[in-house]
Motif scaffolding. Structure first.
Motif, mmCIF file in Angstrom:
data_model
loop_
_atom_site.group_PDB
_atom_site.id
_atom_site.type_symbol
_atom_site.label_atom_id
_atom_site.label_comp_id
_atom_site.label_asym_id
_atom_site.label_seq_id
_atom_site.Cartn_x
_atom_site.Cartn_y
_atom_site.Cartn_z
ATOM 1 N N ALA A 1 -5.622 -3.227 11.623
ATOM 2 C CA ALA A 1 -4.772 -4.565 11.812
ATOM 3 C C ALA A 1 -4.594 -4.361 13.556
ATOM 4 N N CYS A 2 -4.042 -3.078 13.728
ATOM 5 C CA CYS A 2 -3.784 -2.712 15.334
ATOM 6 C C CYS A 2 -4.910 -3.087 16.136
ATOM 7 N N TRP A 3 -6.223 -2.603 15.641
ATOM 8 C CA TRP A 3 -7.475 -2.803 16.527
ATOM 9 C C TRP A 3 -7.554 -4.722 16.850
ATOM 10 N N TRP A 4 -7.293 -5.247 15.856
ATOM 11 C CA TRP A 4 -7.526 -6.822 15.924
ATOM 12 C C TRP A 4 -6.268 -7.194 17.118
ATOM 13 N N SER A 5 -5.028 -6.634 16.934
ATOM 14 C CA SER A 5 -3.977 -6.890 18.048
ATOM 15 C C SER A 5 -4.439 -6.580 18.965
ATOM 16 N N ASP A 6 -5.133 -5.577 19.250
ATOM 17 C CA ASP A 6 -5.437 -5.212 20.685
ATOM 18 C C ASP A 6 -6.292 -6.195 21.344
ATOM 19 N N VAL A 7 -7.445 -6.576 20.417
ATOM 20 C CA VAL A 7 -8.649 -7.593 20.546
ATOM 21 C C VAL A 7 -7.952 -8.842 21.357
ATOM 22 N N PHE A 8 -6.875 -9.277 20.488
ATOM 23 C CA PHE A 8 -6.281 -10.526 20.698
ATOM 24 C C PHE A 8 -5.338 -10.355 22.272
ATOM 25 N N HIS A 9 -4.664 -9.270 22.225
ATOM 26 C CA HIS A 9 -3.668 -9.199 23.379
ATOM 27 C C HIS A 9 -4.709 -9.074 24.922
ATOM 28 N N LEU B 1 -9.888 -6.501 5.720
ATOM 29 C CA LEU B 1 -9.008 -5.316 6.481
ATOM 30 C C LEU B 1 -8.308 -4.431 5.321
ATOM 31 N N GLN B 2 -8.386 -3.243 5.525
ATOM 32 C CA GLN B 2 -8.006 -2.206 4.634
ATOM 33 C C GLN B 2 -6.723 -1.272 5.109
ATOM 34 N N ALA C 1 -5.483 -2.382 1.291
ATOM 35 C CA ALA C 1 -4.572 -3.395 2.030
ATOM 36 C C ALA C 1 -3.422 -3.765 1.169
ATOM 37 N N ALA C 2 -3.460 -3.764 -0.066
ATOM 38 C CA ALA C 2 -2.223 -4.190 -0.979
ATOM 39 C C ALA C 2 -1.227 -3.163 -0.622
ATOM 40 N N PHE C 3 -1.596 -1.962 -0.399
ATOM 41 C CA PHE C 3 -0.381 -0.986 0.028
ATOM 42 C C PHE C 3 -0.054 -0.871 1.167
ATOM 43 N N GLN C 4 -0.636 -1.693 2.180
ATOM 44 C CA GLN C 4 -0.222 -1.856 3.605
ATOM 45 C C GLN C 4 -0.085 -3.254 4.147
ATOM 46 N N MET C 5 0.387 -4.083 3.372
ATOM 47 C CA MET C 5 0.622 -5.543 3.809
ATOM 48 C C MET C 5 1.520 -5.601 4.827
ATOM 49 N N GLU C 6 2.827 -4.942 4.621
ATOM 50 C CA GLU C 6 3.868 -5.188 5.695
ATOM 51 C C GLU C 6 3.244 -4.408 7.034
ATOM 52 N N GLU C 7 2.563 -3.301 6.777
ATOM 53 C CA GLU C 7 2.199 -2.757 7.949
ATOM 54 C C GLU C 7 1.152 -3.488 8.879
ATOM 55 N N ILE C 8 0.390 -4.320 8.010
ATOM 56 C CA ILE C 8 -0.690 -5.066 8.669
ATOM 57 C C ILE C 8 0.120 -6.387 9.338
ATOM 58 N N LEU C 9 1.248 -6.900 8.794
ATOM 59 C CA LEU C 9 1.734 -7.975 9.425
ATOM 60 C C LEU C 9 2.354 -7.567 10.490
ATOM 61 N N PHE C 10 3.171 -6.235 10.657
ATOM 62 C CA PHE C 10 3.574 -5.824 11.717
ATOM 63 C C PHE C 10 2.774 -5.643 12.911
ATOM 64 N N ALA C 11 1.582 -4.953 12.764
ATOM 65 C CA ALA C 11 0.656 -4.757 13.706
ATOM 66 C C ALA C 11 0.117 -6.229 14.479
ATOM 67 N N LEU C 12 0.236 -7.250 13.707
ATOM 68 C CA LEU C 12 -0.036 -8.688 14.210
ATOM 69 C C LEU C 12 0.897 -9.656 14.291
#
Length: 499
Positions: free
Chosen positions: A232-240, A226-227, A264-275
């Protein structure tokens, strides 16, 4: 609904009214896991999510184009509010994960059998780096997981902690799907190869989620490469969507995200938030991260790295990412993991144990400069030759359908070949020198390559060499290293040559 298609006692091939087309015939065994119903579910996912993958990949290209002009990666301003907000991941994290040893390996039957007999483990079935994605092998892997998860003796052993002679033992399963950049060319959606990640997710989830949930285990996925927040939002939508389709509660599906790319190192919090409804934690992989660092900053002369052997967890850019990951996971209620250094090895997590106090210090935040700070070290002739030899053996193993495994398993992982490719390419482009004074050029690389291929011939023997595809592997590697343009992934090119 799916059309009947062609069906007989030995092979089955299905055609979907939703523009899903399977290019190869399916054996009866493979039809058990890629059934008409599984294909129908996959078609539903493709209908809603396949086209968005192309958009996400285009965003990656646009991002890299900006970096190539001389701009350095940085934290996003448009998502700063997420980093400043007070939130934690939702749902309970399985405490048992903290105490399990991890084995990451291709989902081969004998490997699963051996893994389940070793004791309390987290078995990560790797459809990405640990295996060559030949169609039959991908389906074999799904079938092997299905049979293990549906084994009554396995679940009995979990409940009773028995040691049996068959594939049993208390463990948890995790499916590591292929990255969003990869396609599955044997299943077409609207005439195009579909996203391999969707295929891996759909087949594993459809066949195993009921059995897992009946035994108080979550369908758990590992998301590689993931980058961005959007991915991450895409994966969240797939899961939901999947949870709603199957009538499951929000957060039933669990995911661990691999932090193995510099973006991804610069967006780790955003990725966690999306998921946040599905996330268990973040996992750091040093080798993939080094590969991504080089590839992302390939045009930046001030970011050229030494031999891979000289780069450790103490390297400034590596240490900064680990420190930030630990702090973020502690702050957001997620688990922090390390990725095993090699395939089929128990996880070693001492480094993150040493970072426990760092993670609890909310003031500990790695800066942009720290995340980008390269390390010093030598570039040696021996190191360059070793990179070449590793690449030849690994690419040959993949081309020969040996499951991305050379005879020397410590050098088998795909990422080592990728590191070799981008390292030597970058050294050539930026006119670096070895510690013996030799200028690293295309001519020097070809000279070493010619010598190393002869050494490999002596090592494996003339018969094995002539029967193998070593010369083809050397050609593939040479084309990649000496090209004026660095391709994203070697696997994208080699995949087209696979059946």
């Amino acid at each position: 609904m799916l059309d009947e298609g062609t069906v007989n006692q030995t092979t089955q091939r299905y055609y979907s009214a939703r523009s899903l087309f399977v290019t190869n015939m399916l054996s009866d065994a493979h039809s058990r896991v890629f059934s008409r119903e599984a294909q129908d579910f996959l078609a539903a996912l493709c209908d809603r999510f396949a086209e968005r993958v192309s958009i996400l990949m285009a965003q990656r290209v646009k991002y890299q184009d900006v970096i190539d002009t001389g701009i350095k990666p940085d934290f996003r301003q448009d998502t700063e509010y997420l980093r400043q907000s007070d939130w934690r991941i939702q749902g309970s994290v399985e405490d048992s994960l903290k105490d399990l040893q991890e084995i990451t390996a291709a989902p081969k039957r004998h490997i699963i059998t051996s893994a389940l007999q070793t004791g309390s483990i987290l078995f990560v079935a790797d459809f990405e780096d640990s295996m060559t994605p030949v169609w039959e092998r991908v389906l074999d892997g799904q079938l092997n997981l299905h049979d293990a998860i549906h084994s009554e003796s396995y679940w009995s052993a979990r409940q009773n902690n028995d040691a049996l002679d068959v594939a049993t033992g208390p463990t948890l399963f995790q499916c590591r799907v292929r990255g969003l950049h990869m396609t599955e060319k044997h299943v077409l959606w609207n005439g195009c190869a579909m996203p391999a990640a969707l295929f891996d997710f759909a087949v594993y989830f459809y066949n195993n989620h009921r059995q897992l949930l009946e035994n108080q285990c979550s369908p758990h996925f590992c998301l590689p490469k993931l980058q961005s927040y959007e991915e991450a939002c895409w994966w969240s939508d797939v899961f939901h969507f999947t949870e709603q389709l199957f009538g499951l509660g929000n957060g039933t599906i669990k995911a661990t995200v691999l932090v193995e790319t510099l973006p991804a190192a610069f967006q780790m919090e955003e990725i966690l938030f999306a998921l946040k409804e599905h996330a268990v934690g973040l996992k750091f992989d040093i080798h993939d991260y080094i590969f991504s660092y080089i590839k992302t900053l390939k045009n930046h002369r001030d970011s050229v790295l030494p031999d891979g052997q000289a780069i450790s967890l103490e390297a400034p850019f590596v240490n900064a990412c680990c420190t930030l990951l630990a702090a973020i996971c502690d702050k957001r209620g997620a688990l922090a993991f390390t990725e095993p250094a090699g395939s089929y090895r128990p996880q070693q997590s001492e480094y993150f144990q040493s970072l426990e106090s760092v993670g609890r210090d909310q003031k500990t935040r790695a800066s942009t400069e720290q995340l980008l700070c390269p390390c010093s070290g030598p570039r040696t002739e021996q190191g360059m030759r070793q990179l070449i030899a590793v690449a030849i053996k690994h690419i040959e193993a993949c081309l020969s359908d040996n499951g991305c495994k050379s005879q020397d398993e410590s050098q088998a992982a795909t990422v080592f070949t990728e590191m070799a490719r981008v390292s030597i390419w970058q050294w050539i482009q930026h006119k670096q020198r070895l510690d013996n004074g030799s200028l690293i050029t295309k001519a020097l690389f070809r000279d070493y390559l010619s010598q190393e291929i002869n050494i490999v011939r002596k090592q494996v023997g003339a018969v094995r060499f002539d029967q193998g595809r070593y010369c083809e592997a050397a050609y593939w590697f040479s084309e990649q290293v000496t090209s004026d343009q660095l391709s994203d992934f070697l696997s994208l090119n080699s995949y087209e040559s696979l059946p």
